[in-house]
Scaffold this active site. Sequence first.
Site, PDB file in Angstrom:
ATOM      1  N   HIS A 179      98.173  86.692  19.550  1.00 24.23           N
ATOM      2  CA  HIS A 179      99.244  86.308  18.620  1.00 24.23           C
ATOM      3  C   HIS A 179     100.623  86.613  19.206  1.00 24.23           C
ATOM      4  O   HIS A 179     100.832  87.705  19.742  1.00 24.23           O
ATOM      5  CB  HIS A 179      99.064  87.067  17.294  1.00 24.23           C
ATOM      6  CG  HIS A 179     100.149  86.811  16.299  1.00 24.23           C
ATOM      7  ND1 HIS A 179     100.773  87.823  15.599  1.00 24.23           N
ATOM      8  CD2 HIS A 179     100.734  85.653  15.903  1.00 24.23           C
ATOM      9  CE1 HIS A 179     101.698  87.285  14.805  1.00 24.23           C
ATOM     10  NE2 HIS A 179     101.691  85.983  14.961  1.00 24.23           N
TER      11      HIS A 179
HETATM   12 CA    CA Z   1      99.107  82.581  20.728  1.00 29.14          CA
END
Ligand code: CA
Length: 391
Positions: A179
Amino acid sequence: ENGIERPTGYNVSFHYNPKVEGHHFGRSHPMKPWRLTLTKQLVLGYGLQYAMDTYVSRPASRQELEIFHGKSYLNFLSSITPENMEQMGDLGRFNFGDDCPVFDGMWDYCRLYAGASFDAAAKLISKQSDIAINWSGGLHHAKKNEASGFCYINDIVLAIQAMLTVESRVLYVDIDVHHGDGVEQAFWSTDRVMTLSYHKFGDFFPGTGAMDETGPESIENPGWKMALNVPLHDGIDDEQYRDLFSEITGAAIETFNPGAIVLQCGADSLGGDRLGKFNLNIRAHGYCIEFVKSKCHNRRLMLVGGGGYTPRNVARAWCHETSVCVGASLKNHIPGHVPYRQAFTGEENGDGLMYPDLANHPSKRHPNLHSKEYLQMMKQNIHTQLRFIQN
Ligand code: CA
Ligand code: ZLS
Ligand code: ZN
């Protein structure tokens, strides 16, 4: 200069300083700056330097890094060494440790990869380049006052901030398997930057990036709903990823209409990565770059690297993606004169091919945990979120 036209309508610039590749995080550390040497050798081996402008980038200055990072963090980062770290203290406070070790030349390394992103941004700002590439950058986890996940300086935040001086809206797209938390967080509270990250989610670093994580919820926060997250599971395949990427990224570009796009091309989303657990092949990863490029007539485009822990495949992906930018197609057989060519040969290493099948090796294939319904639900969710920010 000699009247020879380039084969593409795009001016592409490639920003790199070879001093960055000699740095070592430590023997067992998965982040290997040496993968950049391999990438460069492939790019040169295929002759892509003749189709773009190549620049030796300069190190960023301390003042430039202060545009995003805190002074006491930079003081620490610039003065700590493996020799004095015992006396310095504050390692925990700034999150140094196994993931973010103190290593020789760390401050130079940081200034070098950030400098290449500054140079790339400057070429886009002056419109000397339509597409600018920095494979040594893309270190998306670094925070204002903290190192995180192999990242010390957030070159992406700095590049976006630079582009915001000439563009009212910048879109950030992140295909690293992790992320893009540092970039998301830095622009939590502004409607001038939309962030979109595709990543493995669930018992995986850094733990953030759920679908409903869309920015601090408040009617006074213009950044609310400006963070888009596409949480994925193990084993996503080429077709599923392409389909999801084009639909969601396409909708984000259309709704937000950014003047510039920064695309983080983390290669740990490839099949066979040491840390990642997706099943993507080079061409599917590269499709994301092709797709974004196809939406960038009249928009500035910056490509940065990021993760990628199986060096030969990092080099394949980033060389392929460089070729996509200049509009060249590469022979599948890696040229014989490429230095370190043995890194790409033998059955284990992909038989000397540029496009080996990374996902079908039985020992490397990850079970695909995505149902049709899950992927459909995720698209629906993003469309719903985008409806909130339509003006
Ligand atoms: Ca990513
Ligand atoms: O996105 O999962 C973690 C954190 C830990 C587990 C690992 N230990 C060492 C620290 C605590 C919870 N960290 C991740 C970070 C992944 C960063 C990805 C960066 C990016 O791709 C952008 C560039 C992680 N995964 C794997 C490791 N750390 C890891 C594996 C092996 C080692 C060797 C060196 C160091 C300690 C032993 C290490 C880290
Ligand atoms: Zn990653």
